[in-house]
Design an enzyme around this catalytic site. Structure first.
Site, PDB file in Angstrom:
ATOM      1  CE  LYS A  75       2.053 -32.746 101.456  1.00 48.49           C
ATOM      2  NZ  LYS A  75       2.655 -32.035 102.605  1.00 48.49           N
TER       3      LYS A  75
ATOM      4  NE  ARG B 271       6.605 -37.846 104.295  1.00 51.77           N
ATOM      5  CZ  ARG B 271       5.362 -38.014 103.860  1.00 51.77           C
ATOM      6  NH1 ARG B 271       4.833 -37.130 103.005  1.00 51.77           N
ATOM      7  NH2 ARG B 271       4.633 -39.038 104.252  1.00 51.77           N
TER       8      ARG B 271
END
Length: 266
Positions: free
Chosen positions: A211, A246
């Site tokens: 991200k 994750r």
């Protein structure tokens, strides 16, 4: 709080399987059945604990697809993976009809990025009492509250809702939603202080892989080159007690956890 769906003696790795043509990190790589299954096999060999399938990109400014199109993308893959492994399959969706169809085909976890804010999702969770439920915070931030208070109030609201309709607390895991409607400073705060963003004793899931938060720390513009930073951030979270991380790179994460757990054991 008694042991539940997401409790484990060691950190669990949720491996990401994006079957979208436009994911920010790996769009188009695995949106064909053979490629998706090959990637799934790689994750299984690397020691993945949960396989998280997403049929719609939720990157900034994403273009929403219909529930029907999302089902067309993910259901054949859910069926094929279920034939290959008994590992839990998680469905990354906010469409109740997608979650319903996927659970009927053998998926075992609803990973709801809109945190039960979509009408009908709570009823799907009720329909499958043996499924896990990941509730993520992705609402617009309330500027009058600190990020910690805002998210804690969200957690409390969702627990109240689940208790009202009879969803067992042992099925629930919270995700504070790093990268969703939060500033970089707030994302870093969530990463640094997981204990502040835990609700009571409920399990936590952290998803920071590739991200922009990682890019802000490493100055790496290419999402595919952010794995080292992603694994470092996820390992830090695991060291702070986060139950599930994750990630895209399952092997790298498994190796990092194995070394850390071995060296930190008494």
């Amino acid at each position: 709080m008694k042991e539940g769906y997401f409790t484990n003696k060691t950190t669990q790795i949720m491996g990401i399987l994006n079957v979208t043509p436009d994911s920010f990190s790996d769009g188009g790589y695995f949106n064909q059945l053979d490629k998706a299954l090959a990637h799934c096999e790689e994750m299984l060999e690397a020691g993945v604990d949960i396989i998280d399938i997403g049929g719609q990109s939720t990157r900034p400014n994403y273009q929403e697809i219909s529930a029907e199109e999302e089902k067309e993308r993910i259901l054949p893959i859910v069926e094929a993976i279920r034939k290959r492994t008994e590992k839990p399959i998680s469905i990354d969706t906010y469409f109740p009809e997608v979650a319903d169809a996927a659970l009927a085909k053998g998926a075992s976890i609803i990973n709801d990025i809109k945190g039960l804010d979509t009408k009908g999702m709570i009823e799907v969770a009720q329909k499958y009492p043996d499924s896990g439920l990941v509730i993520m915070h992705s609402r617009k931030r309330r500027s009058e509250l600190s990020v910690a208070v805002d998210i804690q109030q969200f957690y409390q609201e969702k627990i109240d809702l689940c208790q009202k309709v009879g969803i067992d607390s042992t099925r629930i895991c919270f995700d504070p939603g790093i990268g969703f409607g939060k500033s970089q400073e707030e994302n870093i705060e969530i990463l640094k202080y997981p204990k502040v963003f835990r609700y009571k004793e409920y399990p936590l899931l952290y998803g920071v892989s590739r991200k922009r938060t990682i890019a802000a720390l490493t100055n790496e513009k290419n999402p595919l080159e952010r794995d080292f930073g992603s694994i470092s951030a996820s390992l830090f979270a695991a060291n702070q007690g986060v139950e599930i991380v994750r990630v895209h790179n399952v092997k790298g994460m498994r190796d990092a956890l194995t070394v850390w757990e071995t060296l930190s054991s008494q």
